[in-house]
Design an enzyme around this catalytic site. Structure first.
Site, PDB file in Angstrom:
ATOM      1  N   LYS A  77       7.948  -3.130   1.439  1.00  0.00           N
ATOM      2  CA  LYS A  77       7.810  -2.120   2.485  1.00  0.00           C
ATOM      3  C   LYS A  77       8.959  -2.182   3.487  1.00  0.00           C
ATOM      4  O   LYS A  77       9.220  -1.202   4.192  1.00  0.00           O
ATOM      5  CB  LYS A  77       6.482  -2.318   3.216  1.00  0.00           C
ATOM      6  CG  LYS A  77       5.275  -1.983   2.366  1.00  0.00           C
ATOM      7  CD  LYS A  77       4.892  -0.558   2.565  1.00  0.00           C
ATOM      8  CE  LYS A  77       3.882  -0.106   1.544  1.00  0.00           C
ATOM      9  NZ  LYS A  77       3.502   1.290   1.730  1.00  0.00           N
ATOM     10  N   ASP A 102      -2.078  -0.722   6.416  1.00  0.00           N
ATOM     11  CA  ASP A 102      -2.881  -1.876   6.009  1.00  0.00           C
ATOM     12  C   ASP A 102      -2.171  -3.169   6.405  1.00  0.00           C
ATOM     13  O   ASP A 102      -2.678  -4.248   6.173  1.00  0.00           O
ATOM     14  CB  ASP A 102      -3.066  -1.871   4.487  1.00  0.00           C
ATOM     15  CG  ASP A 102      -3.979  -0.758   4.032  1.00  0.00           C
ATOM     16  OD1 ASP A 102      -5.059  -0.622   4.624  1.00  0.00           O
ATOM     17  OD2 ASP A 102      -3.610  -0.029   3.103  1.00  0.00           O
TER      18      ASP A 102
END
Ligand SMILES: Cc1ncc(COP(=O)(O)O)c(C=O)c1O
Length: 381
Positions: free
Chosen positions: A86, A118
């Protein structure tokens, strides 16, 4: 056989073929993940301090067990020190927004970015905001661990915990961003909101281009962990560009508890899943596909697999204790779990058309992003 691998063989799974798969050449459409967007991401991200391609490990013991030519594992644990792939997406999108503001003569100090997460995407946005000198508001849901919250706060972001699931945190983020004029940096897209998530996915394609260079070609099979589908799209786009209509088997892997891509592909249209139970694979717990990702995945995904959490802990231990230790977090076990379970079930294996020449890509999307859980699970102090 190793006891941890043996435990994974028994993982219950579902397997569906994608009825919408259409062999075609890479469309290279402006406004989607086109070559220009991929080139721009590679040029910018490879210039960041600390950039190095992450390792592509060979797993010969798994290839032997499966009777295939090669199984490789792209290991994102060390990406920019953030622990997951990410780092390539959110931070790149924040940098692009900051560049736009500066090009218009503004100051990045006026910019506030906001996102729902998340954990891993928010960490990237928080890191990107710290690098760009802007403020970050990060919305998390009730089940995001304290360790993940702390990691985002450590970059100076304000973290807001919402009582509900991921979709609830996204709704709160959208509402507050609209009220305060914040710029949403989401890893998922929706009608009317494409520019930023397209930049996020373009960042992910850097990983896929690294894989192509490291492998010296295109894998015949790729096991792709899916939350909203951005990662899978970011991996597939460069493979598709390289392979054209001979693109191999692109296999989406989801949790039974959040199988929105499977349900959407089987229905032929984006389909919402109401998540009532959270998988340990927190990054996969998304109930709605990204519509930008959908456009890439609908024609290219060959199969959808769903699994439970049974193999998460055994496979984290297996990766950790093998001779060449690999730090694999929860989501990183998903592809191997699905592979082992489908191999143990002869009929599923046949559907995947594996041969002794197959080259199988696993994507280790995260390392120990929740260090306490990691240590407890693999059994270290
Ligand atoms: C570690 C990890 N793996 C996989 C995914 C799935 O990525 P996407 O939501 O883009 O499908 C995520 C998303 O948060 C993640 O954090």
């Amino acid at each position: 056989m190793d006891a941890n691998l043996a435990a994974a063989l028994a993982t219950p799974f579902t397997l569906d073929a994608n009825p919408g798969r259409a062999a075609a050449t890479f469309p290279d459409l402006a406004g989607s993940l086109d070559v220009a967007a991929m080139d721009a991401a590679q040029a910018v991200i490879s210039g960041w301090s600390g950039y190095v391609p992450t390792p592509l490990h060979d797993l010969p013991e798994i290839a032997d067990h499966l009777g295939v030519g090669q199984v490789v594992y792209k290991d994102e644990a060390a990406r920019f020190g953030l622990g997951s792939f990410k780092a390539l997406g959110g931070a790149y999108a924040v940098a692009a927004l900051a560049r736009q503001i500066e090009a218009q003569g503004g100051s990045t100090a006026e910019l506030t970015v906001a996102t729902a997460t998340d954990g891993n995407h928010g960490r990237s946005v928080a890191w990107g905001a710290a690098r760009a000198g802007c403020a970050a508001k990060i919305y998390i849901h009730a089940h995001v661990s304290q360790a993940r919250e702390d990691a985002m706060a450590a970059f100076g972001a304000e973290v807001i915990r919402i009582d509900g699931n991921y979709e609830a945190s996204l709704a709160a983020c959208k509402q507050d961003a609209a009220a305060h004029g914040w710029q949403i940096v989401s890893d998922t897209s929706w009608p009317g909101y494409h520019e930023v998530p397209l930049t996020v996915m373009a960042g992910y394609t850097v990983m896929s281009r690294e894989i192509l260079a490291q492998l010296g070609g295109v894998p015949s099979h790729a096991m792709l962990p899916v939350g909203v589908g951005g990662l899978a799209a970011g991996i597939i786009a460069p493979l598709w560009q390289a392979a054209g209509s001979s693109l191999g088997h692109m296999i989406a892997v989801e949790s039974h508890m959040s199988a929105c891509m499977r349900d959407s592909l089987v229905a032929g249209t984006p389909t919402l899943v109401d998540i009532t139970e959270e998988t340990l694979m927190a990054g996969l717990s998304c109930g709605e596909v990204s519509d930008l990702a959908w456009d890439i995945l609908k024609p290219t995904v060959s199969h959808c697999v769903t699994i439970g959490d049974e193999a998460v802990a055994p496979l984290m231990r297996w990766f950790h204790h093998r001779t060449d230790a690999i730090e694999a977090g929860e989501c990183s076990t998903s592809g191997l779990a699905a592979l082992l379970a489908m191999h143990a079930d002869g009929a599923a294996w046949e559907q995947l058309e594996m041969t002794p020449d197959s080259v199988v890509l696993l994507v280790g999307t995260e390392g120990a992003t929740d260090p306490d859980f990691y240590r407890r699970t693999v059994g270290i102090a």
